[in-house]
Scaffold this motif. Structure first.
Motif, PDB file in Angstrom:
ATOM      1  N   LEU A  79       0.853  -1.180   0.000  1.00 49.61           N
ATOM      2  CA  LEU A  79       0.000   0.000   0.000  1.00 49.61           C
ATOM      3  C   LEU A  79       0.892   1.235   0.000  1.00 49.61           C
ATOM      4  O   LEU A  79       1.609   1.496   0.958  1.00 49.61           O
ATOM      5  CB  LEU A  79      -0.922  -0.007   1.225  1.00 49.61           C
ATOM      6  CG  LEU A  79      -1.890   1.148   1.347  1.00 49.61           C
ATOM      7  CD1 LEU A  79      -2.820   1.201   0.144  1.00 49.61           C
ATOM      8  CD2 LEU A  79      -2.712   1.009   2.619  1.00 49.61           C
ATOM      9  N   ARG A 105       1.308   5.504  -1.712  1.00 46.77           N
ATOM     10  CA  ARG A 105       0.678   6.632  -2.399  1.00 46.77           C
ATOM     11  C   ARG A 105       0.996   6.551  -3.883  1.00 46.77           C
ATOM     12  O   ARG A 105       2.088   6.194  -4.272  1.00 46.77           O
ATOM     13  CB  ARG A 105       1.203   7.955  -1.846  1.00 46.77           C
ATOM     14  CG  ARG A 105       0.658   8.297  -0.488  1.00 46.77           C
ATOM     15  CD  ARG A 105       1.100   9.655  -0.055  1.00 46.77           C
ATOM     16  NE  ARG A 105       2.556   9.597   0.191  1.00 46.77           N
ATOM     17  CZ  ARG A 105       3.328  10.647   0.315  1.00 46.77           C
ATOM     18  NH1 ARG A 105       2.840  11.845   0.208  1.00 46.77           N
ATOM     19  NH2 ARG A 105       4.601  10.510   0.551  1.00 46.77           N
ATOM     20  N   THR A 133      -2.939   9.662  -1.962  1.00 46.75           N
ATOM     21  CA  THR A 133      -3.393   8.658  -1.003  1.00 46.75           C
ATOM     22  C   THR A 133      -4.579   7.867  -1.534  1.00 46.75           C
ATOM     23  O   THR A 133      -4.579   6.636  -1.492  1.00 46.75           O
ATOM     24  CB  THR A 133      -3.773   9.340   0.329  1.00 46.75           C
ATOM     25  OG1 THR A 133      -2.653  10.099   0.787  1.00 46.75           O
ATOM     26  CG2 THR A 133      -4.144   8.330   1.382  1.00 46.75           C
ATOM     27  N   ILE A 134      -5.580   8.547  -2.030  1.00 46.01           N
ATOM     28  CA  ILE A 134      -6.778   7.873  -2.540  1.00 46.01           C
ATOM     29  C   ILE A 134      -6.445   7.085  -3.805  1.00 46.01           C
ATOM     30  O   ILE A 134      -6.924   5.966  -4.000  1.00 46.01           O
ATOM     31  CB  ILE A 134      -7.901   8.897  -2.809  1.00 46.01           C
ATOM     32  CG1 ILE A 134      -8.242   9.653  -1.524  1.00 46.01           C
ATOM     33  CG2 ILE A 134      -9.134   8.226  -3.383  1.00 46.01           C
ATOM     34  CD1 ILE A 134      -8.697   8.788  -0.385  1.00 46.01           C
ATOM     35  N   LEU A 166      -4.792   3.866  -2.715  1.00 44.84           N
ATOM     36  CA  LEU A 166      -5.780   2.904  -2.220  1.00 44.84           C
ATOM     37  C   LEU A 166      -6.527   2.252  -3.385  1.00 44.84           C
ATOM     38  O   LEU A 166      -6.769   1.046  -3.378  1.00 44.84           O
ATOM     39  CB  LEU A 166      -6.781   3.588  -1.291  1.00 44.84           C
ATOM     40  CG  LEU A 166      -6.303   3.908   0.110  1.00 44.84           C
ATOM     41  CD1 LEU A 166      -7.306   4.802   0.829  1.00 44.84           C
ATOM     42  CD2 LEU A 166      -6.083   2.642   0.898  1.00 44.84           C
ATOM     43  N   TYR A 199      -4.260  -0.269  -5.066  1.00 45.56           N
ATOM     44  CA  TYR A 199      -4.053  -1.441  -4.213  1.00 45.56           C
ATOM     45  C   TYR A 199      -5.258  -2.382  -4.248  1.00 45.56           C
ATOM     46  O   TYR A 199      -5.109  -3.591  -4.361  1.00 45.56           O
ATOM     47  CB  TYR A 199      -3.776  -0.988  -2.775  1.00 45.56           C
ATOM     48  CG  TYR A 199      -3.467  -2.117  -1.825  1.00 45.56           C
ATOM     49  CD1 TYR A 199      -2.191  -2.689  -1.799  1.00 45.56           C
ATOM     50  CD2 TYR A 199      -4.424  -2.613  -0.954  1.00 45.56           C
ATOM     51  CE1 TYR A 199      -1.894  -3.710  -0.926  1.00 45.56           C
ATOM     52  CE2 TYR A 199      -4.136  -3.641  -0.083  1.00 45.56           C
ATOM     53  CZ  TYR A 199      -2.865  -4.191  -0.070  1.00 45.56           C
ATOM     54  OH  TYR A 199      -2.576  -5.220   0.790  1.00 45.56           O
ATOM     55  N   PHE A 200      -6.475  -1.822  -4.144  1.00 46.29           N
ATOM     56  CA  PHE A 200      -7.676  -2.637  -4.106  1.00 46.29           C
ATOM     57  C   PHE A 200      -8.318  -2.846  -5.478  1.00 46.29           C
ATOM     58  O   PHE A 200      -9.302  -3.566  -5.605  1.00 46.29           O
ATOM     59  CB  PHE A 200      -8.708  -2.020  -3.159  1.00 46.29           C
ATOM     60  CG  PHE A 200      -8.300  -2.100  -1.715  1.00 46.29           C
ATOM     61  CD1 PHE A 200      -8.246  -3.316  -1.064  1.00 46.29           C
ATOM     62  CD2 PHE A 200      -7.973  -0.954  -1.020  1.00 46.29           C
ATOM     63  CE1 PHE A 200      -7.873  -3.399   0.263  1.00 46.29           C
ATOM     64  CE2 PHE A 200      -7.600  -1.022   0.311  1.00 46.29           C
ATOM     65  CZ  PHE A 200      -7.534  -2.249   0.956  1.00 46.29           C
ATOM     66  N   ARG A 242     -10.873   5.768  -8.086  1.00 50.72           N
ATOM     67  CA  ARG A 242     -10.668   6.794  -7.068  1.00 50.72           C
ATOM     68  C   ARG A 242     -12.002   7.355  -6.595  1.00 50.72           C
ATOM     69  O   ARG A 242     -12.175   7.657  -5.411  1.00 50.72           O
ATOM     70  CB  ARG A 242      -9.774   7.897  -7.641  1.00 50.72           C
ATOM     71  CG  ARG A 242      -9.253   8.836  -6.608  1.00 50.72           C
ATOM     72  CD  ARG A 242      -8.237   9.791  -7.182  1.00 50.72           C
ATOM     73  NE  ARG A 242      -8.843  10.642  -8.181  1.00 50.72           N
ATOM     74  CZ  ARG A 242      -8.263  11.002  -9.308  1.00 50.72           C
ATOM     75  NH1 ARG A 242      -7.066  10.583  -9.599  1.00 50.72           N
ATOM     76  NH2 ARG A 242      -8.877  11.771 -10.161  1.00 50.72           N
ATOM     77  N   ILE A 267     -13.544   4.954  -4.037  1.00 49.37           N
ATOM     78  CA  ILE A 267     -12.819   5.049  -2.759  1.00 49.37           C
ATOM     79  C   ILE A 267     -13.249   6.311  -2.020  1.00 49.37           C
ATOM     80  O   ILE A 267     -13.471   6.284  -0.806  1.00 49.37           O
ATOM     81  CB  ILE A 267     -11.293   5.054  -2.984  1.00 49.37           C
ATOM     82  CG1 ILE A 267     -10.835   3.747  -3.575  1.00 49.37           C
ATOM     83  CG2 ILE A 267     -10.547   5.368  -1.699  1.00 49.37           C
ATOM     84  CD1 ILE A 267     -10.839   2.573  -2.647  1.00 49.37           C
ATOM     85  N   ARG A 312     -15.055   6.429   1.592  1.00 54.71           N
ATOM     86  CA  ARG A 312     -14.369   7.160   2.661  1.00 54.71           C
ATOM     87  C   ARG A 312     -15.294   8.182   3.309  1.00 54.71           C
ATOM     88  O   ARG A 312     -15.382   8.272   4.536  1.00 54.71           O
ATOM     89  CB  ARG A 312     -13.140   7.854   2.078  1.00 54.71           C
ATOM     90  CG  ARG A 312     -12.372   8.695   3.061  1.00 54.71           C
ATOM     91  CD  ARG A 312     -11.135   9.251   2.403  1.00 54.71           C
ATOM     92  NE  ARG A 312     -11.455  10.102   1.280  1.00 54.71           N
ATOM     93  CZ  ARG A 312     -11.153  11.402   1.234  1.00 54.71           C
ATOM     94  NH1 ARG A 312     -10.532  11.965   2.232  1.00 54.71           N
ATOM     95  NH2 ARG A 312     -11.472  12.111   0.189  1.00 54.71           N
ATOM     96  N   ALA A 348      -3.174   9.397   6.884  1.00 57.03           N
ATOM     97  CA  ALA A 348      -2.912   8.386   5.854  1.00 57.03           C
ATOM     98  C   ALA A 348      -1.823   8.859   4.894  1.00 57.03           C
ATOM     99  O   ALA A 348      -0.975   8.069   4.480  1.00 57.03           O
ATOM    100  CB  ALA A 348      -4.186   8.064   5.087  1.00 57.03           C
ATOM    101  N   MET A 391       1.582   6.570   4.538  1.00 55.02           N
ATOM    102  CA  MET A 391       1.808   5.876   3.266  1.00 55.02           C
ATOM    103  C   MET A 391       3.017   6.472   2.556  1.00 55.02           C
ATOM    104  O   MET A 391       3.072   7.675   2.345  1.00 55.02           O
ATOM    105  CB  MET A 391       0.573   5.981   2.361  1.00 55.02           C
ATOM    106  CG  MET A 391      -0.607   5.211   2.860  1.00 55.02           C
ATOM    107  SD  MET A 391      -2.106   5.529   1.912  1.00 55.02           S
ATOM    108  CE  MET A 391      -1.682   4.891   0.310  1.00 55.02           C
TER     109      MET A 391
END
Length: 67
Positions: free
Chosen positions: A6, A8, A18-19, A22, A25-26, A30, A33, A37, A58, A62
């Protein structure tokens, strides 16, 4: 096989990446996410200030993805 980490995002970013990190990663967009959030933070904590604090924490925790 390389383990996913994980981090940035350096190319999918608006402010700190950051978003985008994420999402990468998943495997989600965006936008999705961001919606998740906002719903989680406002539903649990009920404050925009908390949303900002969570984002800053975060961003600091990260590390950026290496090019």
């Amino acid at each position: 096989m390389a383990k996913k980490q994980l981090r940035r995002s350096t190319n999918n970013r608006v402010i700190a990446g950051t978003i985008g990190g994420l999402g990468e990663y998943f495997g989600l967009s965006r936008l999705l996410i961001n919606i998740i959030r906002v719903l989680i933070v406002l539903g649990v904590f009920g404050s925009w200030g908390t949303l900002f604090i969570v984002y800053v924490i975060a961003s600091v925790l990260m590390t950026p993805k290496q090019a």
